[in-house]
Each structure stands twice: as structure tokens, then as C-alpha cells.
Write a protein that holds these residues in place. Sequence first.
Motif, short mmCIF file in Angstrom:
data_model
loop_
_atom_site.label_atom_id
_atom_site.label_comp_id
_atom_site.label_asym_id
_atom_site.label_seq_id
_atom_site.Cartn_x
_atom_site.Cartn_y
_atom_site.Cartn_z
N UNK A 66 0.96 -1.34 0.05
CA UNK A 66 -0.03 -0.19 -0.18
C UNK A 66 0.83 1.19 0.08
N UNK A 67 1.98 1.25 0.90
CA UNK A 67 2.65 2.27 0.96
C UNK A 67 3.62 2.71 -0.24
N UNK A 68 4.06 1.43 -0.87
CA UNK A 68 4.77 1.62 -2.33
C UNK A 68 3.84 2.09 -3.27
N UNK A 69 2.68 1.84 -3.29
CA UNK A 69 1.88 2.06 -4.38
C UNK A 69 1.46 3.69 -4.30
N UNK A 70 1.24 3.90 -3.14
CA UNK A 70 0.90 5.57 -2.74
C UNK A 70 1.94 6.28 -2.95
N UNK A 71 3.25 5.80 -2.84
CA UNK A 71 4.10 6.79 -3.13
C UNK A 71 4.42 6.93 -4.50
N UNK A 72 4.31 5.99 -5.61
CA UNK A 72 4.44 6.04 -6.86
C UNK A 72 3.21 6.38 -7.63
N UNK A 73 1.89 6.52 -7.00
CA UNK A 73 0.78 6.75 -7.74
C UNK A 73 -0.17 7.40 -6.54
N UNK A 74 0.22 8.67 -6.06
CA UNK A 74 -0.58 9.43 -5.07
C UNK A 74 -1.96 9.86 -5.37
N UNK A 75 -2.25 9.93 -6.71
CA UNK A 75 -3.71 10.45 -7.20
C UNK A 75 -4.50 9.37 -7.22
N UNK A 76 -4.08 8.04 -6.98
CA UNK A 76 -5.13 6.92 -7.12
C UNK A 76 -5.40 6.45 -5.76
N UNK A 77 -6.59 6.31 -5.22
CA UNK A 77 -6.95 5.96 -3.75
C UNK A 77 -6.57 4.27 -3.75
N UNK A 78 -6.17 4.19 -2.51
CA UNK A 78 -5.70 2.75 -2.06
C UNK A 78 -6.62 2.22 -1.11
N UNK A 79 -6.99 1.09 -1.13
CA UNK A 79 -7.81 0.20 -0.24
C UNK A 79 -7.08 -1.10 0.26
N UNK A 80 -6.73 -1.34 1.69
CA UNK A 80 -6.25 -2.38 2.23
C UNK A 80 -7.25 -3.22 2.93
N UNK A 81 -7.58 -4.35 2.60
CA UNK A 81 -8.92 -5.10 3.40
C UNK A 81 -8.20 -6.58 3.74
N UNK A 82 -9.02 -6.97 4.67
CA UNK A 82 -8.79 -8.14 5.33
C UNK A 82 -9.93 -8.95 5.17
N UNK A 83 -9.80 -10.13 4.43
CA UNK A 83 -11.11 -10.87 4.07
C UNK A 83 -10.70 -12.43 4.18
N UNK A 84 -11.34 -13.20 5.03
CA UNK A 84 -11.09 -14.50 5.41
C UNK A 84 -9.56 -14.83 5.02
N UNK A 85 -9.10 -14.39 6.00
CA UNK A 85 -7.33 -14.92 6.11
C UNK A 85 -6.56 -14.15 5.22
N UNK A 86 -7.18 -13.57 4.29
CA UNK A 86 -6.41 -12.96 3.01
C UNK A 86 -6.00 -11.41 3.41
N UNK A 87 -4.94 -10.85 3.23
CA UNK A 87 -4.76 -9.41 3.33
C UNK A 87 -4.72 -8.89 1.79
N UNK A 88 -5.65 -8.31 1.46
CA UNK A 88 -5.83 -7.78 -0.17
C UNK A 88 -5.56 -6.16 -0.40
#
Length: 152
Positions: free
Chosen positions: A90-112
Motif C-alpha cells: 500500500x505504501x509503495x503504491x501510494x508513493x508511486x501513484x498518489x492520485x489513485x486511492x488505495x484500499x487495504x482489506x482483510x478478507x477470510x485470512x487474506x490481506x488484499x
Amino acid sequence: MRLFAFTLFILLIPLVIFGQDSGEKSSGDVFRNIEDKSGNNIRFQQDSAVHNLVLKHIAKNRRNPQIDGYRIRIFADLGTQAREESEKARAEFYEEFPEIPVYREYDDSWWKVYVGDFRTKIEAIKSLKKIRPEFPAAFVVPDRINFPDLNE
């Protein structure tokens, strides 16, 4: 004493039933607002069932302000280090593309980690082409997205 309790119960039932507001009035009556802003030059003549249905639809959309659309998944993992790795992605993406929103989710044992709020798949694919050099495992997925900013 029983008669008093019964009478009180009977008197409170209409207050409970008719006192409940489903939220349509508190969310604002779009038809009345238009009529008022037009100086009553515009008048709506419609069945009350149609009027109430539109107000219920508005209230429902305010409770769940998302629509069907697409996002790009850039990361998915499970395991002991998945949480930290998802935060790193998430941090790497935000650093590279700050204009695009980023969402981090926890879903059934998976981090996405998902990015973007795209109304159409074509919009998502255009952004995917820009993202793929940095995140080669990225792909487009259908999802519920936030309403895009219409002022752009």
C-alpha cells in the motif's frame, strides 16, 4: 394497576408506530427543494407512492454510498507476514501513484490491496497499463466503489 398499565400501553403503540421515521424526511425532500428554489414555477404532480419510492431510494443511497464498478488488485496474501507485506505494498503504491486511492482489506485470512474507483472496465484497464510495470501481478476485479468526484 393493570388497567393503568394496559391503557398506557395502548396509548403508546400509535406513538411508536407512527413516530418512527424511515429517514426520508430527514434526508430532504428533493421535490420540495426544486419547487422552493424555482419560486414555485415548477410543480410536481405525482402519486404519493412514486414520491415515497424516490425518497426511499435517496435514503438507501445515502446509507450505502457505493456503486458497482472496478478496482485493481495489486496484492493478496495470507500467512504470518501478510499484514506487514500488504501495508508495504500500500505504501509503495501510494508513493508511486498518489492520485489513485488505495484500499487495504482483510478478507477470510487474506490481506488484499485494491486501488482505484473505476466506473468502467476500460478506465480500469487504462490505469492497469500504467500500474503493471511497478506491480506486475496486478489485475482488474469487479467491486463496489465509492462515487467518483464529478467535479473533475
